[in-house]
Motif scaffolding. Structure first.
Motif, PDB file in Angstrom:
ATOM      1  N   SER A 137      18.971  23.993  -5.535  1.00 20.73           N
ATOM      2  CA  SER A 137      19.469  24.991  -5.420  1.00 20.73           C
ATOM      3  C   SER A 137      20.662  25.118  -4.695  1.00 20.73           C
ATOM      4  O   SER A 137      21.715  24.538  -4.211  1.00 20.73           O
ATOM      5  CB  SER A 137      18.171  25.029  -4.359  1.00 20.73           C
ATOM      6  N   ILE A 176      21.786  27.006  -1.852  1.00 20.28           N
ATOM      7  CA  ILE A 176      22.021  26.909  -0.674  1.00 20.28           C
ATOM      8  C   ILE A 176      21.598  25.017  -0.577  1.00 20.28           C
ATOM      9  O   ILE A 176      22.860  24.642   0.545  1.00 20.28           O
ATOM     10  CB  ILE A 176      20.519  26.988  -0.393  1.00 20.28           C
ATOM     11  N   TYR A 215      17.592  22.258   7.116  1.00 12.33           N
ATOM     12  CA  TYR A 215      17.856  23.541   6.608  1.00 12.33           C
ATOM     13  C   TYR A 215      18.587  23.764   8.511  1.00 12.33           C
ATOM     14  O   TYR A 215      19.371  24.666   8.492  1.00 12.33           O
ATOM     15  CB  TYR A 215      16.667  24.630   6.853  1.00 12.33           C
ATOM     16  N   TRP A 254      21.130  25.672   9.973  1.00 14.41           N
ATOM     17  CA  TRP A 254      21.327  27.154  10.039  1.00 14.41           C
ATOM     18  C   TRP A 254      21.799  27.114  12.029  1.00 14.41           C
ATOM     19  O   TRP A 254      22.359  27.664  12.346  1.00 14.41           O
ATOM     20  CB  TRP A 254      19.956  27.297  10.723  1.00 14.41           C
ATOM     21  N   LEU A 256      22.029  32.624  -0.897  1.00 15.73           N
ATOM     22  CA  LEU A 256      21.696  31.051  -0.598  1.00 15.73           C
ATOM     23  C   LEU A 256      19.953  31.025  -0.263  1.00 15.73           C
ATOM     24  O   LEU A 256      19.493  30.308  -0.575  1.00 15.73           O
ATOM     25  CB  LEU A 256      21.993  30.785   0.476  1.00 15.73           C
ATOM     26  N   HIS A 257      19.558  31.967   0.047  1.00 17.24           N
ATOM     27  CA  HIS A 257      18.163  32.313   0.521  1.00 17.24           C
ATOM     28  C   HIS A 257      17.527  32.568  -0.695  1.00 17.24           C
ATOM     29  O   HIS A 257      16.428  32.678  -0.613  1.00 17.24           O
ATOM     30  CB  HIS A 257      17.393  33.744   2.125  1.00 17.24           C
ATOM     31  N   ASP A 282      18.607  32.272  -3.401  1.00 18.12           N
ATOM     32  CA  ASP A 282      18.529  31.899  -4.794  1.00 18.12           C
ATOM     33  C   ASP A 282      18.885  32.122  -6.340  1.00 18.12           C
ATOM     34  O   ASP A 282      18.150  31.558  -7.005  1.00 18.12           O
ATOM     35  CB  ASP A 282      17.738  30.159  -4.849  1.00 18.12           C
ATOM     36  N   SER A 303      12.661  32.847   4.512  1.00 18.16           N
ATOM     37  CA  SER A 303      12.657  31.435   3.844  1.00 18.16           C
ATOM     38  C   SER A 303      14.056  31.019   2.858  1.00 18.16           C
ATOM     39  O   SER A 303      15.362  32.357   2.554  1.00 18.16           O
ATOM     40  CB  SER A 303      11.592  31.492   3.032  1.00 18.16           C
ATOM     41  N   ALA A 304      13.473  30.024   2.863  1.00 16.72           N
ATOM     42  CA  ALA A 304      15.408  29.570   1.386  1.00 16.72           C
ATOM     43  C   ALA A 304      14.573  28.231   0.332  1.00 16.72           C
ATOM     44  O   ALA A 304      13.357  27.782   1.154  1.00 16.72           O
ATOM     45  CB  ALA A 304      16.077  29.317   2.404  1.00 16.72           C
ATOM     46  N   THR A 360      12.774  25.100   2.455  1.00 19.97           N
ATOM     47  CA  THR A 360      11.881  25.711   3.965  1.00 19.97           C
ATOM     48  C   THR A 360      10.428  25.716   3.318  1.00 19.97           C
ATOM     49  O   THR A 360      10.311  26.480   2.784  1.00 19.97           O
ATOM     50  CB  THR A 360      11.990  27.026   5.132  1.00 19.97           C
ATOM     51  N   ALA A 391      17.499  33.255  10.040  1.00 20.78           N
ATOM     52  CA  ALA A 391      18.615  33.815   8.541  1.00 20.78           C
ATOM     53  C   ALA A 391      19.992  32.872   8.884  1.00 20.78           C
ATOM     54  O   ALA A 391      19.667  32.678  10.228  1.00 20.78           O
ATOM     55  CB  ALA A 391      18.570  34.425   8.262  1.00 20.78           C
TER      56      ALA A 391
END
Length: 660
Positions: free
Chosen positions: A24, A26, A44, A48, A300-301, A303, A431-432, A435, A446
């Motif tokens: 990914s 992220i 994550y 954050w 990022l989130h 993708d 989400s990501a 997560t 976020a």
């Protein structure tokens, strides 16, 4: 921080696949940050926490990672001015359209599908050509940086081209869908004094053609600042006036595409909120703030990668349209659909996602509940193997659809429930790829969003409902409200309750395992199927009808995931709420506001409660409908008629009592 006792974390309904996580963007960004800081940010929660603690470090990393182009280096990331006056990236000069059109890829940039099944595919080179042509046409007619250009347009390629052309020259864009009557669109656009209007001849909905040329004429008459009108022939209707310019004459030339780089905090667009009183608020966002926020969100989130197809059902009225267009920033292919999501059958969006190999499909919670009730099995009926993420926003997503998605769409699909707002044109929590997902919960705050839940005294709480607040600035927070020169309305909207801290107007619970649960609006904005509506639009539509003394409309989230929007009216003496009056109300709301504003039911009540200053008590009524006691939602001394508020308890629980 106050924390209440809570059970252990529930089992996730979806967990990240290690291979997908490792590949990914992220994860790559986390490695990029680790090299810059010397601290491991692969988790994550740690990433954050760093993003909201070292705010300059995080946003400068986003700038560098996504290679934001600027005429000059910025002097600093942000100054020390507290919210709402924080200045971002002073000295930088950027242009949103330049970044949206910098991908040099084969294949389509936009796939636009109409309700009748016809579609238009626009390559990246053709998109750049059309944008260059429209931008040159605007320049030749004297449109310059800061001028306003507006669109009365459905969700088609034309709206995207007109928007990108407008902002490429530094002018400011605003749009409104054609389901709004001319009066509703004018309530927004007259504030802006636009110089150019792009308007379609009509749109399709539920198998019917809706000619909007007369409404366009009314809108044009309400906008004395207009110098030019461009007509878009979506329905192929004969043009009724010679005063407008045809879209083909505006978009047909081969003009060099040039970009006017603007100061970071220059206005990009004006989005309109749906307030409960007065005219709609014009929320102004900037080129730079949107660029950074949407690179972070989509890159990022979500993708999104170059060439991947991004399909989120929306209209041009809603901020999700702006996010959909921003898929171009990632080199993604935008899939647009203009029409009813359930025509000719409830599975229309699933079919479109499969046909166009979408990697991300975005819908409303109501659409997921409706799909489940209709007995749909999209994963069996369609090839959804390309689908990685199923986005849901616009209203809280209850727990039930998560298992339905797992069983009927695919266990490989991540349900990405998101909460955000037109106010920041982005997400506060979502989400990501890294997560987990818990049913009925939003996975995590976020990146870059210092989201918390506060009680009335401004204390952080975990495991109980509080106000959703943002304690550190975000670059996509509004620059200002339109026609709010001293910022008073802006501060009142977000900063009155907790000075220096953004209060959004949502009830939210932070869970001990890091997720968030949004339980509805703490203010009175209506939010039907992901589209925010203003109660003031409903009132304006019916205030001249005979027999109605006063009205109050609210929207209530139901335990089964539905949304109930009743209209309560106080009748004039001698009047009766019969079928004829109900039909009159429905028609007035449909034509003067929009079909989306039509209430689910109309109920006559003896009186309505008001504050001592005469404001209708929409939020307390909503909470009483949701089961709260009148004594718990309002101080008796603050209500002009407390019995009128208590009266609404007979309509709880929800429609069973109201319609029984």
């Amino acid at each position: 921080m106050r924390r209440t006792d809570a059970p252990s974390a529930p089992s996730p309904t979806w967990t990240p696949d290690p291979a997908r996580t490792a590949a990914s963007r992220i994860a790559d960004f986390a490695g990029f940050v680790t090299k810059r800081t010397g601290v491991d940010h692969s988790d994550y929660a740690a990433l954050w926490q760093w993003s909201v603690t070292d705010v300059p470090g995080f946003w400068s990393a986003v700038w560098d990672y996504f290679r934001i182009s600027s005429d000059a280096p910025y002097e600093e990331v942000l100054d020390d001015t507290p919210m709402p006056g924080t200045r971002w990236f002073p000295g930088a000069r950027v242009n949103y359209a330049e970044h949206a059109l910098r991908a040099d890829l084969p294949g389509e940039a936009i796939i636009s599908v109409n309700e009748d099944g016809s579609e238009t595919r626009t390559s990246w080179s053709e998109l750049r050509r059309q944008v260059g042509s429209v931008a040159n046409w605007l320049r030749e007619r004297g449109v310059t940086a800061g001028d306003r250009v507006v669109g009365y347009l459905p969700n088609t390629t034309h709206a995207v081209v007109a928007f990108l052309a407008t902002v490429s020259i530094g002018a400011v864009w605003s749009a409104c869908g054609q389901d709004y009557a001319a009066s509703g669109a004018a309530a927004r656009f007259t504030q802006l004094e636009p110089v150019v209007l792009f308007a379609a001849d009509g749109y399709r909905w539920n198998g019917k053609l809706h000619d909007r040329q007369d409404e366009t004429d009314r809108l044009r008459a309400a906008l004395p600042s207009l110098r030019h009108v461009v007509t878009v022939p979506l329905l192929g209707l004969a043009q009724k006036t010679d005063e407008a310019v045809a879209w083909a004459d505006v978009s047909g030339s081969d003009s060099e595409l040039e970009f006017e780089r603007m100061p970071f905090d220059s206005p990009l667009w004006v989005l309109f909120s749906s307030g409960t009183t007065g005219v709609p608020k014009g929320i102004v966002h900037g080129h730079g703030g949107v660029l950074l926020e949407h690179h972070k969100l989509l890159g990022l989130h979500l993708d999104l990668r170059p060439g991947e197809r991004f399909f989120w059902y929306t209209t041009t009225n809603w901020m999700m349209w702006n996010i959909v267009v921003s898929a171009l920033l990632m080199g993604g292919t935008v899939v647009l659909y203009d029409g009813s999501p359930t025509y000719p059958d409830p599975g229309r969006l699933w079919k479109l996602a499969a046909e166009h190999r979408a990697v991300l499909l975005g819908v409303s919670p109501g659409y997921l509940h409706g799909s489940a009730r209709a007995g749909l099995e999209p994963g069996r009926d369609h090839d959804l193997s390309s689908l990685k993420v199923l986005g849901s926003t616009g209203a809280p997503l209850t727990a039930q659809p998560y298992e339905w998605v797992r069983e009927n769409v695919g266990s490989h699909v991540q349900v990405a429930s998101v909460t955000g707002g037109t106010d920041v044109v982005s997400a506060f929590a979502g989400s990501a790829p890294t997560t987990p997902v818990w049913a009925g919960e939003i996975s995590a705050p976020a990146l870059g969003a210092a989201v918390d839940s506060w009680d009335a005294e401004g204390r952080s709480v975990v495991g109980e409902v509080g106000e959703l607040v943002v304690t550190r600035p975000m670059p996509s927070m509004p620059l200002y409200f339109w026609n709010d020169p001293d910022g008073a309305r802006y501060r009142e909207a977000y900063f009155d309750m907790y000075p220096g801290v953004w209060r959004h107007g949502d009830w939210v619970t932070r869970t001990p395992h890091g997720s968030m649960i949004v339980s509805g609006r703490s203010d009175a904005t209506l939010n039907r199927h992901g589209v925010r509506l203003g109660s003031s639009d409903v009132y304006a539509a019916i205030d001249s009808l005979p027999g109605i003394q006063e009205a109050l409309v609210v929207g209530a989230e139901l335990p089964d995931g539905d949304y109930w929007m009743p209209l309560f009216i106080v009748l004039e003496e001698g009047a009766e709420l019969d079928d004829a009056l109900k039909r009159l109300i429905t028609e007035a709301v449909k034509t003067r506001a929009s079909p989306r504003h039509v209430p689910d039911t109309v109920i006559a009540v003896p009186s309505l409660p008001h504050t001592r200053t005469g404001k209708k008590m929409e939020v307390p009524v909503k909470r009483v409908l949701q089961g709260a006691a009148a004594e718990d939602v309002a101080n008796r001394q603050a209500v002009d008629d407390f019995d009128a508020l208590a009266y609404f308890s007979r309509f709880s629980p929800y429609r069973q009592s109201a319609e029984g």
